[in-house]
Motif scaffolding. Structure first.
Motif, PDB file in Angstrom:
ATOM      1  N   VAL A 116      -3.199   2.659   7.784  1.00  0.00           N
ATOM      2  CA  VAL A 116      -3.331   2.211   6.403  1.00  0.00           C
ATOM      3  C   VAL A 116      -2.651   0.857   6.240  1.00  0.00           C
ATOM      4  O   VAL A 116      -1.530   0.643   6.717  1.00  0.00           O
ATOM      5  CB  VAL A 116      -2.791   3.241   5.403  1.00  0.00           C
ATOM      6  N   VAL A 117      -3.363  -0.039   5.581  1.00  0.00           N
ATOM      7  CA  VAL A 117      -2.902  -1.408   5.372  1.00  0.00           C
ATOM      8  C   VAL A 117      -3.056  -1.724   3.892  1.00  0.00           C
ATOM      9  O   VAL A 117      -4.165  -1.701   3.363  1.00  0.00           O
ATOM     10  CB  VAL A 117      -3.732  -2.417   6.196  1.00  0.00           C
ATOM     11  N   GLY A 118      -1.958  -1.998   3.213  1.00  0.00           N
ATOM     12  CA  GLY A 118      -2.028  -2.268   1.792  1.00  0.00           C
ATOM     13  C   GLY A 118      -1.362  -3.580   1.436  1.00  0.00           C
ATOM     14  O   GLY A 118      -0.335  -3.941   2.016  1.00  0.00           O
ATOM     15  N   GLY A 123       0.107  -2.218  -1.066  1.00  0.00           N
ATOM     16  CA  GLY A 123       1.196  -1.887  -0.161  1.00  0.00           C
ATOM     17  C   GLY A 123       2.013  -0.715  -0.683  1.00  0.00           C
ATOM     18  O   GLY A 123       2.459   0.141   0.085  1.00  0.00           O
ATOM     19  N   MET A 124       2.207  -0.686  -2.003  1.00  0.00           N
ATOM     20  CA  MET A 124       2.931   0.432  -2.615  1.00  0.00           C
ATOM     21  C   MET A 124       2.140   1.723  -2.451  1.00  0.00           C
ATOM     22  O   MET A 124       2.707   2.792  -2.174  1.00  0.00           O
ATOM     23  CB  MET A 124       3.178   0.136  -4.092  1.00  0.00           C
ATOM     24  N   ILE A 125       0.820   1.638  -2.627  1.00  0.00           N
ATOM     25  CA  ILE A 125      -0.027   2.813  -2.437  1.00  0.00           C
ATOM     26  C   ILE A 125      -0.001   3.240  -0.973  1.00  0.00           C
ATOM     27  O   ILE A 125       0.101   4.435  -0.656  1.00  0.00           O
ATOM     28  CB  ILE A 125      -1.465   2.518  -2.905  1.00  0.00           C
ATOM     29  N   ALA A 126      -0.093   2.270  -0.057  1.00  0.00           N
ATOM     30  CA  ALA A 126      -0.065   2.596   1.373  1.00  0.00           C
ATOM     31  C   ALA A 126       1.263   3.237   1.764  1.00  0.00           C
ATOM     32  O   ALA A 126       1.299   4.194   2.550  1.00  0.00           O
ATOM     33  CB  ALA A 126      -0.322   1.344   2.202  1.00  0.00           C
ATOM     34  N   GLN A 127       2.371   2.722   1.229  1.00  0.00           N
ATOM     35  CA  GLN A 127       3.669   3.353   1.477  1.00  0.00           C
ATOM     36  C   GLN A 127       3.662   4.802   0.999  1.00  0.00           C
ATOM     37  O   GLN A 127       4.161   5.704   1.678  1.00  0.00           O
ATOM     38  CB  GLN A 127       4.774   2.585   0.748  1.00  0.00           C
ATOM     39  N   THR A 128       3.081   5.027  -0.181  1.00  0.00           N
ATOM     40  CA  THR A 128       3.017   6.377  -0.746  1.00  0.00           C
ATOM     41  C   THR A 128       2.142   7.283   0.110  1.00  0.00           C
ATOM     42  O   THR A 128       2.452   8.478   0.291  1.00  0.00           O
ATOM     43  CB  THR A 128       2.493   6.314  -2.190  1.00  0.00           C
ATOM     44  N   MET A 129       1.057   6.735   0.657  1.00  0.00           N
ATOM     45  CA  MET A 129       0.231   7.510   1.585  1.00  0.00           C
ATOM     46  C   MET A 129       1.062   7.976   2.772  1.00  0.00           C
ATOM     47  O   MET A 129       0.999   9.146   3.182  1.00  0.00           O
ATOM     48  CB  MET A 129      -0.941   6.661   2.082  1.00  0.00           C
ATOM     49  N   ALA A 130       1.845   7.058   3.335  1.00  0.00           N
ATOM     50  CA  ALA A 130       2.645   7.404   4.513  1.00  0.00           C
ATOM     51  C   ALA A 130       3.732   8.420   4.176  1.00  0.00           C
ATOM     52  O   ALA A 130       4.044   9.302   4.989  1.00  0.00           O
ATOM     53  CB  ALA A 130       3.262   6.144   5.108  1.00  0.00           C
ATOM     54  N   ILE A 131       4.295   8.316   2.984  1.00  0.00           N
ATOM     55  CA  ILE A 131       5.357   9.233   2.567  1.00  0.00           C
ATOM     56  C   ILE A 131       4.794  10.622   2.262  1.00  0.00           C
ATOM     57  O   ILE A 131       5.352  11.641   2.689  1.00  0.00           O
ATOM     58  CB  ILE A 131       6.091   8.666   1.330  1.00  0.00           C
ATOM     59  N   GLU A 132       3.687  10.665   1.519  1.00  0.00           N
ATOM     60  CA  GLU A 132       3.161  11.939   1.028  1.00  0.00           C
ATOM     61  C   GLU A 132       2.120  12.577   1.947  1.00  0.00           C
ATOM     62  O   GLU A 132       1.873  13.778   1.844  1.00  0.00           O
ATOM     63  CB  GLU A 132       2.574  11.746  -0.374  1.00  0.00           C
ATOM     64  N   HIS A 133       1.512  11.778   2.820  1.00  0.00           N
ATOM     65  CA  HIS A 133       0.458  12.295   3.708  1.00  0.00           C
ATOM     66  C   HIS A 133       0.688  11.810   5.143  1.00  0.00           C
ATOM     67  O   HIS A 133      -0.210  11.233   5.756  1.00  0.00           O
ATOM     68  CB  HIS A 133      -0.915  11.841   3.213  1.00  0.00           C
ATOM     69  N   SER A 139      -0.525   4.666  11.296  1.00  0.00           N
ATOM     70  CA  SER A 139       0.469   3.607  11.156  1.00  0.00           C
ATOM     71  C   SER A 139       0.379   3.058   9.747  1.00  0.00           C
ATOM     72  O   SER A 139      -0.630   3.228   9.050  1.00  0.00           O
ATOM     73  CB  SER A 139       0.258   2.486  12.181  1.00  0.00           C
ATOM     74  N   LEU A 140       1.446   2.391   9.332  1.00  0.00           N
ATOM     75  CA  LEU A 140       1.535   1.768   8.014  1.00  0.00           C
ATOM     76  C   LEU A 140       1.737   0.275   8.172  1.00  0.00           C
ATOM     77  O   LEU A 140       2.575  -0.154   8.977  1.00  0.00           O
ATOM     78  CB  LEU A 140       2.715   2.369   7.234  1.00  0.00           C
ATOM     79  N   THR A 141       0.971  -0.507   7.424  1.00  0.00           N
ATOM     80  CA  THR A 141       1.249  -1.937   7.276  1.00  0.00           C
ATOM     81  C   THR A 141       1.391  -2.228   5.795  1.00  0.00           C
ATOM     82  O   THR A 141       0.459  -2.041   5.009  1.00  0.00           O
ATOM     83  CB  THR A 141       0.136  -2.809   7.861  1.00  0.00           C
ATOM     84  N   SER A 142       2.577  -2.659   5.409  1.00  0.00           N
ATOM     85  CA  SER A 142       2.877  -3.021   4.024  1.00  0.00           C
ATOM     86  C   SER A 142       2.926  -4.539   3.947  1.00  0.00           C
ATOM     87  O   SER A 142       3.785  -5.169   4.564  1.00  0.00           O
ATOM     88  CB  SER A 142       4.217  -2.403   3.595  1.00  0.00           C
ATOM     89  N   MET A 143       2.003  -5.108   3.197  1.00  0.00           N
ATOM     90  CA  MET A 143       1.844  -6.559   3.152  1.00  0.00           C
ATOM     91  C   MET A 143       2.146  -7.083   1.750  1.00  0.00           C
ATOM     92  O   MET A 143       1.651  -6.548   0.761  1.00  0.00           O
ATOM     93  CB  MET A 143       0.394  -6.911   3.549  1.00  0.00           C
ATOM     94  N   MET A 144       2.981  -8.120   1.668  1.00  0.00           N
ATOM     95  CA  MET A 144       3.350  -8.779   0.412  1.00  0.00           C
ATOM     96  C   MET A 144       3.678  -7.771  -0.685  1.00  0.00           C
ATOM     97  O   MET A 144       3.222  -7.874  -1.825  1.00  0.00           O
ATOM     98  CB  MET A 144       2.261  -9.757  -0.053  1.00  0.00           C
ATOM     99  N   SER A 145       4.511  -6.766  -0.347  1.00  0.00           N
ATOM    100  CA  SER A 145       4.806  -5.676  -1.266  1.00  0.00           C
ATOM    101  C   SER A 145       6.308  -5.457  -1.345  1.00  0.00           C
ATOM    102  O   SER A 145       7.105  -6.272  -0.879  1.00  0.00           O
ATOM    103  CB  SER A 145       4.070  -4.406  -0.817  1.00  0.00           C
TER     104      SER A 145
END
Length: 296
Positions: A116-118, A123-133, A139-145
């Protein structure tokens, strides 16, 4: 008030071979999936990735929550007055609901797990995906977040004013107002023509200013993700532009600080945007981060 059980239809498209590792691109605040340019998606797919982009709820061609009109002034006043219950009553969903939307899209596409790349709110949604699912996230990529914590990733007064200034409702005025986004764009590569082109495409495709107020409320009311980020075991890359004035680079630094083992990529000449000139840097970083890891 809750609309979390309402069925949500997400407009989406894909690039590449579905047999390749999936990369789910999550768009930012008020941004349609076309903010992930088709050429960018094709170039990433050419690295051997199955690229999926989609419109978040309340944006583009996805489901709108028009039954829940939000007066942004009233919402901000309630938040400032710390009347959180009144603020919560105005907003029908949270970032967790938006993260769940993306997971259901993966299921509908037959994808068990994805990278997931947000970007920005994405990026906040992608972080939440990684935390909750975490079982669905390779892998997680958090961009400009950022992390949602006060004091990190703050906007400059000029960028904040440009973000919240009302945009004209007519097509010509809306397109012209895209120029204001130069305040947070790359200082070296900021491109008025590209900003106006995207604004025109977005206006014609699915202009929905009412949805942005609900998305803003979802961000504010979802709180910070510090505890969840500290507990992550998902492989994480944090990308942030050093020219970013909308979400200060401290937001990216803090994200990387919290997530165990996270890698931080600070990109010179990148603002709160993805200029074409920097695509080689970004795509190379994403391709490396999402490359299959050897199994023991």
């Amino acid at each position: 008030m809750s609309a979390t059980t309402r069925p949500v239809s997400l407009a989406h498209d894909t690039f590449g071979d579905s047999a390749d590792p999936a990369v789910l691109l999550v768009a930012g605040f008020g941004s349609q999936m076309i903010s992930w340019h088709e050429d960018f998606c094709r170039e990433l797919a050419a690295q051997g990735r199955y690229v999926i982009r989609y419109d978040n709820r309340d944006c583009g061609l996805s489901t709108k929550f028009d039954a829940y009109p939000v007066d942004l002034g009233e919402f901000v006043a309630a938040v400032n007055a710390r009347d959180i219950e009144a603020a919560k009553a105005m907003i029908p969903y949270r970032l967790g609901d938006m993260a769940g939307d993306g997971m259901r899209l993966l299921t509908d596409l037959g994808v068990e797990r994805a990278h997931v790349v947000g970007a920005s709110m994405g990026g906040m949604i992608a972080q939440t995906m990684a935390i909750e699912h975490p079982d669905r996230v390779l892998s997680l990529t958090s961009m400009m977040s950022s992390t949602g914590e006060p004091g990190y990733g703050d906007s400059t007064p000029e960028a904040q004013a440009a973000l919240f200034a009302p945009r004209p409702g007519d097509r010509e005025g809306y397109i012209a107002s895209a120029d204001r986004e130069l305040v947070w764009a790359s200082r070296r590569y900021g491109n008025v023509a590209a900003l106006r082109e995207l604004a025109a495409r977005a206006y014609d495709r699915g202009h929905c200013p009412a949805g942005t107020a609900r998305q803003l409320g979802a961000m504010i009311l979802s709180g910070d993700r510090a505890a969840g980020l500290r507990a992550l075991t998902v492989r994480t890359l944090v990308i942030h532009g050093l020219d970013d004035t909308l979400i200060d680079p401290s937001g990216g630094r803090r994200t990387a600080q919290l997530v165990p083992g996270a890698r931080l990529l600070l990109v010179p000449d990148m603002g709160h945007d993805r200029p074409r000139e920097l695509w080689p840097t970004l795509i190379t970083a994403l391709a490396r981060h999402t490359a299959p890891r050897p199994t023991a």
